[in-house]
Design an enzyme around this catalytic site. Sequence first.
Site, short mmCIF file in Angstrom:
data_model
loop_
_atom_site.label_atom_id
_atom_site.label_comp_id
_atom_site.label_asym_id
_atom_site.label_seq_id
_atom_site.Cartn_x
_atom_site.Cartn_y
_atom_site.Cartn_z
N ALA A 51 40.69 -9.03 -38.30
CA ALA A 51 39.60 -8.07 -38.57
C ALA A 51 39.29 -7.93 -40.07
CB ALA A 51 39.86 -6.70 -37.94
N HIS A 61 33.89 -21.96 -31.36
CA HIS A 61 33.80 -21.57 -32.77
C HIS A 61 32.67 -22.33 -33.48
CE1 HIS A 61 34.83 -20.18 -36.64
NE2 HIS A 61 35.20 -21.37 -37.06
N GLY A 90 63.00 -21.91 -21.51
CA GLY A 90 61.64 -21.61 -22.00
C GLY A 90 60.60 -22.65 -21.63
N LYS A 125 30.74 -14.51 -47.52
CA LYS A 125 32.17 -14.17 -47.53
C LYS A 125 32.99 -15.31 -48.14
CE LYS A 125 34.77 -15.42 -43.79
NZ LYS A 125 35.20 -15.43 -42.37
C1 R5P Z 1 35.17 -17.46 -39.00
O1 R5P Z 1 34.54 -18.47 -39.26
C2 R5P Z 1 35.09 -16.77 -37.69
O2 R5P Z 1 33.78 -16.81 -37.18
C3 R5P Z 1 35.58 -15.34 -37.80
O3 R5P Z 1 34.75 -14.65 -38.70
C4 R5P Z 1 37.00 -15.28 -38.26
O4 R5P Z 1 37.78 -16.16 -37.50
C5 R5P Z 1 37.53 -13.88 -38.14
O5 R5P Z 1 38.86 -13.88 -38.61
P1 R5P Z 1 39.52 -12.54 -39.16
O6 R5P Z 1 39.26 -11.48 -38.16
O7 R5P Z 1 40.99 -12.89 -39.26
O8 R5P Z 1 38.91 -12.27 -40.50
#
Ligand code: R5P
Length: 313
Positions: free
Chosen positions: A225, A131, A39, A193
């Site tokens: 998602a 990010h 691997g 969120k």
């Molecule tokens: C978070 O800070 C990122 O910008 C995305 O919103 C996040 O990584 C999405 O992750 P998931 O699709 O697992 O909710």
Amino acid sequence: MDKKLAIFSGNSNRPLAEKICGYLGVKLGNALVDKFSEGEIKVKINENVRGKDVFVIQSTCPPPNRSLMELLIIIDALRRASAERITAVMPYFGYARQDRKDQPRVPITAKLVANLITTAGADRVLTMDLHVGQIQGFFDIPVDNLFAVNIFVDYIIEKKLKDPLIISPDVGGIKMARSYAKRLNAGLAIVDKRRVNDRDAEVMHIIGEIDSKPAIIVDDIVSTAGTLTEAANALSQHGAKEIYATITHPVLSGPALERLEKSNLEELIVTDTIPLEKEKKIDKIKVLSVAKFFAEAIKRIHLSESVSILFDR
Ligand code: R5P
């Protein structure tokens, strides 16, 4: 392009590497990137790179550990073969979400990966929609961070949506959302969120007026998602009629596909920084290519021309 330019790729996103080479009129470099029987990754550069300006195209997307190790080992092989300059082209920079100590005794993987890439021998990095922008500062070598916003905006304009509203699915995404809103001359709303665990997110509030305008959720990553589908649900409850999403990096892991299929999203628009396997090519997902944009950035870096000019509109 001149003879000093060379482009290589690992296995994480060869279709994108081939496309970039097509735009540049350069043949993808000949290298073996395979595995030994236990691997471990086996690399051999099969052509002379002495004195060349080499670009290695490799997204550190799933499987992330393999993709990252391939990149490091290719860079090591190129350095030992006397390449003059090595640029790690990472259309998707993985391990970026652990970018600070937000709990006791956790790593900062974005910094660790930056150290690994530099130690392997990269002289510069070219990436897209990091990010968080601060990751550029985790490197002591130049980092060019491209933005996919103009590619998405062109597509949205073609759709002729009437008076769309741009939605940031979390507070951290406001800067990105504002760049869309500005280009589209659109309003902005924010989803507040809370992350429950790695897979689930919960919407606490929506900041801004939603009414019945088409809503476009913008983000850098869609992984499970959870963030996206929870935001879409909350928007529906607040009156949004048509909901779209433009998200640069389609990681699409775990329950993502099932969630997307069941969701009230009209369309999820992503890019090819991460290749989509066959089962992920569902009707709701539209892929836009970043190949031309990366090709232009590589050309400009090679010729020591401005890269920031590509951000203008
Ligand atoms: C978070 O800070 C990122 O910008 C995305 O919103 C996040 O990584 C999405 O992750 P998931 O699709 O697992 O909710």
